[in-house]
Each structure stands twice: as C-alpha cells, then as structure tokens.
Design a protein around this motif. Sequence first.
Motif, short mmCIF file in Angstrom:
data_model
loop_
_atom_site.label_atom_id
_atom_site.label_comp_id
_atom_site.label_asym_id
_atom_site.label_seq_id
_atom_site.Cartn_x
_atom_site.Cartn_y
_atom_site.Cartn_z
N ALA A 148 -4.06 -2.46 -11.07
CA ALA A 148 -3.09 -1.84 -10.18
C ALA A 148 -3.77 -1.32 -8.92
N ALA A 149 -3.04 -1.30 -7.81
CA ALA A 149 -3.57 -0.83 -6.53
C ALA A 149 -3.52 0.69 -6.45
N VAL A 150 -4.53 1.27 -5.82
CA VAL A 150 -4.62 2.72 -5.60
C VAL A 150 -5.18 2.94 -4.20
N ALA A 151 -4.66 3.94 -3.50
CA ALA A 151 -5.21 4.32 -2.20
C ALA A 151 -6.02 5.60 -2.38
N LEU A 152 -7.23 5.61 -1.83
CA LEU A 152 -8.12 6.76 -1.90
C LEU A 152 -8.45 7.20 -0.49
N MET B 99 0.81 -1.21 0.00
CA MET B 99 0.00 0.00 0.00
C MET B 99 0.85 1.26 0.00
N ARG B 100 1.99 1.24 0.70
CA ARG B 100 2.79 2.45 0.81
C ARG B 100 3.34 2.89 -0.53
N ASP B 101 3.53 1.95 -1.47
CA ASP B 101 4.14 2.30 -2.75
C ASP B 101 3.12 2.62 -3.83
N CYS B 102 1.84 2.44 -3.57
CA CYS B 102 0.85 2.68 -4.62
C CYS B 102 0.44 4.15 -4.64
N PRO B 103 -0.10 4.63 -5.74
CA PRO B 103 -0.56 6.02 -5.80
C PRO B 103 -1.61 6.30 -4.74
N ARG B 104 -1.62 7.53 -4.25
CA ARG B 104 -2.54 7.93 -3.19
C ARG B 104 -3.28 9.18 -3.66
N LEU B 105 -4.62 9.12 -3.72
CA LEU B 105 -5.41 10.21 -4.28
C LEU B 105 -6.48 10.68 -3.30
N PHE B 106 -6.65 12.00 -3.23
CA PHE B 106 -7.71 12.59 -2.41
C PHE B 106 -9.02 12.56 -3.18
N ILE B 107 -10.08 12.12 -2.51
CA ILE B 107 -11.42 12.07 -3.09
C ILE B 107 -12.29 13.06 -2.34
N SER B 108 -12.80 14.06 -3.03
CA SER B 108 -13.58 15.09 -2.37
C SER B 108 -14.88 14.50 -1.81
N PRO B 109 -15.12 14.66 -0.50
CA PRO B 109 -16.36 14.15 0.07
C PRO B 109 -17.58 14.96 -0.36
N GLU B 110 -17.35 16.14 -0.93
CA GLU B 110 -18.45 16.99 -1.34
C GLU B 110 -19.08 16.55 -2.66
N THR B 111 -18.36 15.75 -3.44
CA THR B 111 -18.86 15.37 -4.76
C THR B 111 -19.00 13.86 -4.94
N THR B 112 -18.76 13.09 -3.88
CA THR B 112 -18.85 11.64 -3.99
C THR B 112 -19.66 11.06 -2.83
N ASP B 113 -20.23 9.88 -3.06
CA ASP B 113 -20.93 9.16 -2.01
C ASP B 113 -19.91 8.56 -1.05
N PRO B 114 -20.34 8.20 0.16
CA PRO B 114 -19.43 7.55 1.10
C PRO B 114 -18.83 6.28 0.50
N GLN C 170 -8.18 1.01 0.33
CA GLN C 170 -7.42 0.35 -0.73
C GLN C 170 -8.38 0.01 -1.86
N GLY C 171 -7.98 0.36 -3.07
CA GLY C 171 -8.79 0.06 -4.22
C GLY C 171 -7.95 -0.51 -5.35
N VAL C 172 -8.64 -0.98 -6.38
CA VAL C 172 -7.99 -1.55 -7.55
C VAL C 172 -8.58 -0.89 -8.79
N ILE C 173 -7.72 -0.56 -9.75
CA ILE C 173 -8.21 0.05 -10.98
C ILE C 173 -9.04 -0.98 -11.74
N ASP C 174 -10.31 -0.67 -11.92
CA ASP C 174 -11.22 -1.57 -12.63
C ASP C 174 -11.22 -1.27 -14.13
N HIS C 175 -11.09 0.01 -14.46
CA HIS C 175 -11.11 0.45 -15.86
C HIS C 175 -10.34 1.74 -15.96
N LEU C 176 -9.49 1.86 -16.97
CA LEU C 176 -8.69 3.08 -17.16
C LEU C 176 -8.47 3.31 -18.64
#
Length: 241
Positions: free
Chosen positions: A43-47, A1-16, A56-62
């Motif tokens: 690939a693994a992604v942290a949100l 997890m420490r080596d995967c990309p880490r992205l901020f997800i705005s709580p104002e525009t997304t569901d929990p 922890q998430g996984v790219i489903d489609h890119l």
Amino acid sequence: MRDCPRLFISPETTDPMGTGALLDLEPGQAHYLGTVLRQQAGAAVALFNARDGEWQGVIDHLRRDRCRIRLAARTRAPMATRGLGLLFAPLKRDATETVIRMGTELGVTHFRPVVSERTNTHRINAARLESIAVEAAEQCERLDVPTIDPLADLPVVLSRWPEDTSLFAALERSATPAVPVVARAGDCVLIGPEGGFSPREHDMLRARPFVRPLSLGHLVLRADTAAAAALALVGAGLKAL
C-alpha cells in the motif's frame, strides 16, 4: 497520493530520506496503519517533514507494531510554512486542543501559551498538544509541525519581546478601531483567556510599541473562536515574499 495515509517523520530521530531507502516507523504509526487503517504490504504511504519534504513510499513490511516503508520518490520539496505565532492563555482541555488544531491548520508556526491574570488553568499537557499538532499537520498537508513553547507569564514574555516583531492583540470590550492589517511572516497574535484581559493588562499591552490592537468585531467571542478569527484576519494580511 492524495488518498493515501500521510505520516509525519521526525527529522530528529531519522536519517534524511532518499530514493530506495528503507524507513522503520514508530510503533504507534505502525499500529495506526495496520490496525486502524487496515493497510497491507504494497500500500502507498506519504511521509513528510520540513527537512526532507514529502515522499511517496510503499509498505514493505507490516506486522503489529512494526512497519518498514520503502521510499520511492519525493513529491514535494522542503518548504517552511509562512505563518504567524500564536500567544494564548490555556483554556479548558478541549478548547486548548481546539486552538492547537485550528491554529496548525491556519498556518501557525509556533504556539506560546501564556499565563494572564484571568487564566483559569496553569497547566498544559505538552505531549498531548504536540500529538494534536502532528495530527493536524498530517491532515492539512503542510510539511512542518508547529513548535509549542513551555508555559510562561505574559509580563515576562512581553519584557523579552523583540521590538521588530509585531504582536497583534485581540482586545475585546475596548475602543479598538477596525483597521486594515498588514503583517509579516513571524509576527504573532495574542488571544486572552475566558473573561478577557484585565484593565491592567489592557494598559500594559497598549503601552508596548510593538503591540498592534486588533478588533474582531462588536460581538464577544469564545477564546477558541477568537483565536481562529484573529489568525484568519491577520493571516490574510501577510505580506507576499
């Protein structure tokens, strides 16, 4: 997890966030993953955000500017940063951006740009500064992103200041003794512009009962260096919960 990309997800525009949920990223985030980092499906992604914690998430489609993440499990529970506010006079562009970046890494919870008598610039690019704060939060592994207030005049801010919140003011070129700092989460630090505060501002600040004069040593620091030094000094004196 420490080596995967880490992205901020705005709580104002997304569901929990929740286990198994699918989350569509913003186009800029999709471009960053696919074009800049050359990530692929699987690939693994942290949100993360302050509301949901870190997942922890996984790219489903890119593809190009479209990316969908499948959430797997929460790795960190929601937790707000116990930090300080920072009042600062806007500096030249690069220096202001440095203050936002370093302040975010040092746990600033909100930035309050203020206009003092010797402030050199009276404009800020709010969108740019918010973007820098997000990038710094992603890099330093905090869960929340500090807020950035609109530009305001220093005397106006002081006139509305809550009496139970300490304001640690770095007053250079003054006989401010170096004393132990005891601060609480939510207290604030004030840094002046290039050239420091005017004599009238020194008097105005010292007359306020909530202002705590702060010494940063016998050398005169650049304003962005002073911000980092003051945050580190006051932050080290934060009371434990």
